[in-house]
Design an enzyme around this catalytic site. Structure first.
Site, mmCIF file in Angstrom:
data_model
loop_
_atom_site.group_PDB
_atom_site.id
_atom_site.type_symbol
_atom_site.label_atom_id
_atom_site.label_comp_id
_atom_site.label_asym_id
_atom_site.label_seq_id
_atom_site.Cartn_x
_atom_site.Cartn_y
_atom_site.Cartn_z
ATOM 1 N N GLU A 98 -0.760 -6.843 2.342
ATOM 2 C CA GLU A 98 -1.651 -7.525 3.285
ATOM 3 C C GLU A 98 -0.859 -8.399 4.255
ATOM 4 O OE1 GLU A 98 -3.911 -7.449 -0.735
ATOM 5 O OE2 GLU A 98 -1.843 -7.366 -0.002
ATOM 6 N N HIS A 124 3.625 -9.013 0.022
ATOM 7 C CA HIS A 124 2.579 -8.056 -0.313
ATOM 8 C C HIS A 124 2.168 -7.249 0.920
ATOM 9 C CE1 HIS A 124 1.150 -10.488 -4.099
ATOM 10 N NE2 HIS A 124 2.415 -10.116 -4.162
ATOM 11 N N CYS A 163 -3.237 -13.576 -0.924
ATOM 12 C CA CYS A 163 -3.505 -12.765 0.275
ATOM 13 C C CYS A 163 -4.920 -13.000 0.810
ATOM 14 C CB CYS A 163 -3.300 -11.280 -0.051
ATOM 15 S SG CYS A 163 -1.572 -10.856 -0.371
#
Length: 354
Positions: A54, A52, A85
């Protein structure tokens, strides 16, 4: 010093925009980390959806303590194929998180606020990004794919040039390829492909390796056997949607590594709703239709289309033109919102259908 939230959030959206259509069933998220009013790190959802944004922003040898994070989408809070995250954000001691959209995934929806409390805040979305997560919201809330289309016509409203393959100029055609790169599959018809011998891929520097899957509507298996698209089948998935049971033709296409989607009918709205559900189930979330006027009109009349991109040439075709949009009953196409982009004397519009 006053912080310009719009500047950093728009930067995050610009990052996310670069991977739209390339992150599989995951949304493309942009992440910007700021310290002392300067950007110290950025991240985007990786191709195919993981890691992801992040993680990509924070997985660096940087002191993130007391920094601020700007996200296009609420950070995930659940365990999936990767840890949440939100745990990494806490571990890196991010002082404040700003995000623009709530995540419609019920495993995460508004849960980040309960965990981070005052350390997270939802901020206003700029008008140009209001539709950014349309496909993701359709996916999570309605279990449907986003269905858009693209068409080009001359100044006098013709969609076919009898003397040339092209209606628009080179600049417009390059922008059309950029639009293709934002979708995970292209839908066309055997009639269109047979006529144009088109590849329907993305041929832009830097995006050459990205090839949206191809869905060909071919009710009676009339696709010609010697087409340019057969040369690149190994580099992307190609499907033929048909009602034919011609074993010889089906065998030919299967030997070309083309997958066959067989339906009992391809006439009615319910047939195409069924097809789009099949595509949704195999992970296609952003569909772009590039076809002739007849097929496009059918999808519009069935009320299955979300948006329509319209390229309008500055040249009249007169007697060289064929298939007039007004005669086809689509005169409203000429009244759409213009996208501000330099196409020399040509114009690009985007119409929101639903």
């Amino acid at each position: 010093m006053k912080i310009n939230h719009n500047f950093f959030s728009n930067l995050a959206f610009n990052l996310a925009e670069s991977h739209i259509g390339k992150t599989g069933t995951n949304p493309s998220v942009g992440c910007v980390v700021v310290k002392n009013n300067s950007v110290i790190s950025t991240g985007i959802t990786s191709i195919n959806g993981r890691p992801h944004a992040e993680f990509n922003a924070l997985n660096k040898n940087i002191n993130f303590k007391d920094s601020k994070m700007y996200l296009t989408l609420e950070p995930c809070t659940h365990y999936g194929k990767t840890p949440p995250c939100i745990d990494l954000i806490k571990r890196k001691k991010i002082k404040q998180v700003y995000y623009c959209y709530n995540d419609p995934d019920q495993r995460t929806f508004k849960k980040a606020k309960k965990i981070l409390k005052k350390k997270i805040k939802k901020i206003k979305i700029s008008s140009k990004n209001l539709d950014f997560y349309k496909s993701y919201y359709l996916d999570k809330i309605k279990k449907k794919s986003l269905i858009d289309a693209k068409i080009a016509f001359s100044k006098d409203n013709f969609t076919i040039n009898r003397k040339s393959k092209w209606i628009t100029n080179l600049r417009s055609r390059k922008v059309a390829h950029l639009i293709r790169s934002k979708y995970d599959c292209i839908i066309s018809t055997s009639k269109t492909i047979n006529k144009d011998n088109s590849l329907l891929n993305c041929r832009l520097d830097g995006l050459n390796n990205y090839k949206p899957d191809l869905i060909i509507i071919d009710r009676n298996l009339r696709l010609k056997k010697k087409l340019k698209l057969f040369n690149i089948i190994g580099r992307r998935k190609t499907y033929i949607v048909t009602t034919s049971k011609n074993a010889k033709k089906i065998s030919f296409f299967k030997n070309k590594k083309i997958k066959i989607i067989q339906l009992s009918s391809l006439k009615y709205k319910e047939d195409f709703e069924h097809l789009f559900q099949i595509l949704f189930k195999i992970g296609k979330r952003r569909l772009l239709i590039e076809s002739g006027l007849i097929f496009l009109k059918k999808i519009i009349n069935f009320k299955l289309l979300n948006h329509l991109y319209i390229f309008k040439s500055d040249k009249k075709l007169k007697n060289d033109g064929h298939n007039n949009i007004k005669i086809a009953g689509l005169s409203k196409l000429s009244n759409s919102k213009e996208i501000r982009i330099n196409l020399y004397n040509e114009k690009l519009y985007k119409m929101r259908i639903k």
